[in-house]
Design an enzyme around this catalytic site. Structure first.
Site, mmCIF file in Angstrom:
data_model
loop_
_atom_site.group_PDB
_atom_site.id
_atom_site.type_symbol
_atom_site.label_atom_id
_atom_site.label_comp_id
_atom_site.label_asym_id
_atom_site.label_seq_id
_atom_site.Cartn_x
_atom_site.Cartn_y
_atom_site.Cartn_z
ATOM 1 C CB SER A 572 48.785 19.389 -12.147
ATOM 2 O OG SER A 572 48.601 20.062 -13.413
ATOM 3 C CG ASP A 657 50.312 26.943 -11.049
ATOM 4 O OD1 ASP A 657 50.847 26.805 -12.202
ATOM 5 O OD2 ASP A 657 49.936 25.974 -10.425
ATOM 6 C CG HIS A 692 52.344 23.952 -12.071
ATOM 7 N ND1 HIS A 692 50.823 23.920 -11.845
ATOM 8 C CD2 HIS A 692 52.703 22.567 -12.544
ATOM 9 C CE1 HIS A 692 50.256 22.739 -12.315
ATOM 10 N NE2 HIS A 692 51.206 22.182 -12.564
#
Length: 719
Positions: A572, A657, A692
């Protein structure tokens, strides 16, 4: 007769040989076919973007498809997956071996430590090969009359991805609310279950963030609705069970898109809190939980730069605030002075050297957690006398968190403790004597012995003179401080998020193979307090990247790792870190793994239709302002890709995501393929069902870990 048998045997032998040869040929053909797969080369469609009299051309902008149905996009992602599989086909046996050894360390039948809330003790159970938990409760801690609330394994059967969120029992304990997401976009439908009858109510709340808060009448619930495009939760609704969602009353709407909205209930049960949170400011609104028609009241007016959170006990509100306190302080105010900050009183004064991180209120005790020089400590204060005592722990660095402390009238504190060498351990601590009762320690199956491993905490001098904390762990009999061990370096470095040392059964597969594992506590975290975070965001963000590079150089110089075999990992915002450091210092790393990486910083932050963008301006800056645009452009991984040699790279993402859109890593990989001047591996895997957080299910996730570890070990073996 013997001749006939001999002929039959001969015939079988010949047939078997032909069959084996045929199968062998098929396998060889399949292997050759896989080996013949070449790296996908994406088409270029120049897309001009002009701002501040500056033009950027994005050749891969076409890859964005918000519907996630574009055949050309899906075909390219499939081609990347095929290429990744072909390039790592020879590691599949290693992947399976690592998967099995990690799985073998995990206790299949495992239960969480029960926590009390209201009339019941709540817990979760993992059983056998189940991927998901079973949620249970009992009227006592021992679980003598256990009842099943929710078996997530049954609910997940019909879905490739399934996630449950926000389990919450009504105050009388008769109903259960929970959110479910079957896409991994973090948009949940809330269901309600009659626990005794084991049946679902007709009520379904669509488009929520997955959680609800109960009013005290057991039929009123508050929930947050999400914008389907930006995924921002910005509206708070009140629902009465038995009525259509369409008739729900909106009690709050957030007009400022820089704020997140949250919900919780006070520990004393009297109030519903609406949380308003941005990167550099926050606020709270309060609703009377006893009044099904009450409207929210502001705790105080929101102020730019003022961050705070509150708790309530009896007539007093306690406030964790940065008002005139860089590292926060604890204050309190009587409810009759709601809205008047001038009436706030100090409870724990400000200390520039110590960060106040957390606290818990009990009927006669205050427990607070502080961080000094990167180490957490817990203090227990008796409210009636003011007497203070401090808990102590054996490890030099560790993770410490408070959880499950739902009851004000309690003489015990529940906490969770772990370190690099100590498996997760749950304690009840007597608030009067400080005696610790160990309730559970995670079992590590197999031949694990914590004495085989050692951890260290050191400081590395960054290029500007700042000292960066680094946590290290290794297996004693595999480690020599002579620069021969492979080094696995991890960091995050954004949003003030601090990565404390914690135990991992997966990590043992690296340590047992001689890796040194390092966490670099770089600027952008709050490891050294709030100023450490401020020195790694917006116009000081570059410190995050240079800190990481400087840690790498120092660790290899000191002999902790082999400078020819350094592997770096981030996900991330940590994926942004990976992208930046390999643009700046690619020669330092043998290989990197970037999971769901945020790499197209400028384009994303200029597009307010992309989920989360507006909430991030105070973290990264707003590129609509030229100062921020120029600065962000100077480190944005996608924009700074250049013609140079890059390390071996493994990039992973999820098609659905909701935080870092799939097209960011997709574009980044395409551009890297076009520009890089080396023959190193560049592999890209997209989980077509995940978002995610990756795959759902406890064992499915291990496959991703095994893939990453095998990627690095294979590179190491080729050295």
């Amino acid at each position: 007769m013997s001749q006939i048998l001999s002929k039959t045997k001969l015939s079988l032998i010949v047939s078997s040989a032909l069959l084996i040869a045929a199968c062998s040929n098929q396998n060889n053909e399949a292997t050759n076919a896989m080996n013949d797969i070449t790296a996908p080369i994406a088409k270029k469609v120049p897309h001009k973007m002009v701002i501040h009299n500056h033009t950027r051309v994005d050749d891969y902008y076409w890859m964005r498809d918000d519907s996630r149905k574009n055949p050309e996009v899906l075909a390219h992602l499939a081609a990347e997956n095929d290429y990744m599989k072909a390039q790592l086909q020879h590691t599949e046996a290693m992947q399976e071996k690592i998967f099995q050894e990690i799985k073998a360390r995990i206790e299949k039948d495992d239960s969480s430590v029960p926590t009390k809330k209201g009339y019941f003790y709540y817990a979760s159970q993992m059983q056998g090969e189940n991927e998901y938990p079973i949620y249970v409760r009992s009227s006592d801690f021992s679980g003598s009359n256990l009842e099943v609330l929710l078996n997530v394994n049954e609910l997940a059967k019909a879905h490739d991805y399934y996630q449950v969120s926000g389990l919450s029992a009504s105050p009388d304990g008769k109903l259960l609310a929970y959110g479910e997401d079957t896409v991994s976009r973090r948009i949940y439908t809330v269901q309600f279950k009659d626990i005794a009858g084991k049946t679902l109510l007709d009520d379904r709340l669509e488009g929520t963030n997955g959680g609800i808060v109960w009013g005290n009448d057991n039929k009123t619930v508050y929930y947050i609705k999400k914008d389907p495009q930006t995924l921002l939760g910005y509206q708070v609704f009140r629902h009465t069970l038995g009525t259509p969602q369409a008739t729900d009353e909106m009690v709050y709407e957030e007009s400022n898109k820089a704020y997140y909205t949250g919900l919780s209930k006070s520990k004393d049960g009297s109030s519903v809190f609406i949380w308003h949170s941005s990167t550099e400011a926050s606020g709270v609104s309060v609703i009377d939980a006893d009044n099904a028609k009450a409207m929210p009241k502001k705790f105080i007016e929101r102020e730019e730069g003022h961050e705070y959170s509150i708790s309530k006990m009896n007539d007093w509100y306690y406030i964790n605030t940065n008002w005139q306190a860089t590292n926060f302080r604890l204050m309190k105010v009587n409810k009759k002075h709601l809205g008047d900050k001038t009436q706030w009183q100090d409870v724990i004064p400000a200390n520039d050297a110590v960060k106040l991180e957390d606290y818990e209120l009990f009927a006669n005790h205050l427990v607070y957690q502080q961080r000094e020089n990167g180490i957490s400590r817990l203090t227990i204060q008796e409210l009636s006398s003011g007497k203070k005592q401090q808990l102590s722990f054996n490890d030099t660095a560790y993770t410490l968190s408070l959880y499950g402390n739902n009851e004000l009238k309690n003489n015990k504190l529940r906490l969770y403790y772990t370190s690099f060498t100590t498996p997760g351990t749950h304690y009840d601590v007597d608030l009067n004597t400080l005696d610790k009762t160990q309730l559970k320690q995670a079992k590590v199956l197999g031949d694990f012995d914590s004495n085989n491993y050692a951890s260290e905490r050191i400081f590395v001098k960054a290029r500007d003179g700042k000292k960066v904390p680094v946590s290290l762990v290794y297996r004693k009999d595999k480690f020599k401080k002579d620069g021969t061990n492979p080094l696995y370096q991890y960091a995050y470095g954004s949003y003030g998020h601090t990565i404390d040392p914690s135990f991992s059964v997966s990590r043992l597969s690296l340590l047992d193979r001689g890796f040194v594992y390092a966490v670099a506590h770089i600027r952008g975290s709050e490891m050294l307090g709030r100023p450490w975070y401020e020195d790694g965001k917006k116009l000081t963000k570059m410190n995050t990247f240079t800190d990481f590079i400087d840690v790498t150089k120092d660790l290899t110089a000191q002999g902790y790792g082999d400078k020819e075999n350094v592997f770096a990992v981030g996900g991330s915002a940590g994926g942004l870190l990976m992208g930046a450091v390999i643009n700046m210092a690619p020669e330092q790393y043998k290989g990197i793994a970037a999971a769901v990486p945020f790499v197209d910083v400028v384009t994303t932050m200029l597009d307010e239709s992309i989920p989360l963008t507006t909430n991030e301006f105070k973290e990264w800056g707003n590129p609509k302002e030229k100062t921020y645009y120029d600065y962000m452009l100077s480190y944005s991984p996608y924009d700074q890709v250049k013609a140079q040699d890059y390390p071996n790279i493994l990039v992973t993402t999820g098609l659905h995501d909701s935080q870092v859109q799939y097209f960011e890593p997709m574009k980044w990989v395409a551009k890297l393929r076009d520009y890089k001047t080396d023959d190193n591996l560049l592999l890209f895997k997209t989980d077509m069902e995940a978002g995610h957080g990756g795959a759902s299910g406890r064992f499915k996730r291990i496959h991703d870990t095994a893939l990453q570890y095998s990627f690095f070990i294979d590179l190491l073996n080729k050295s």
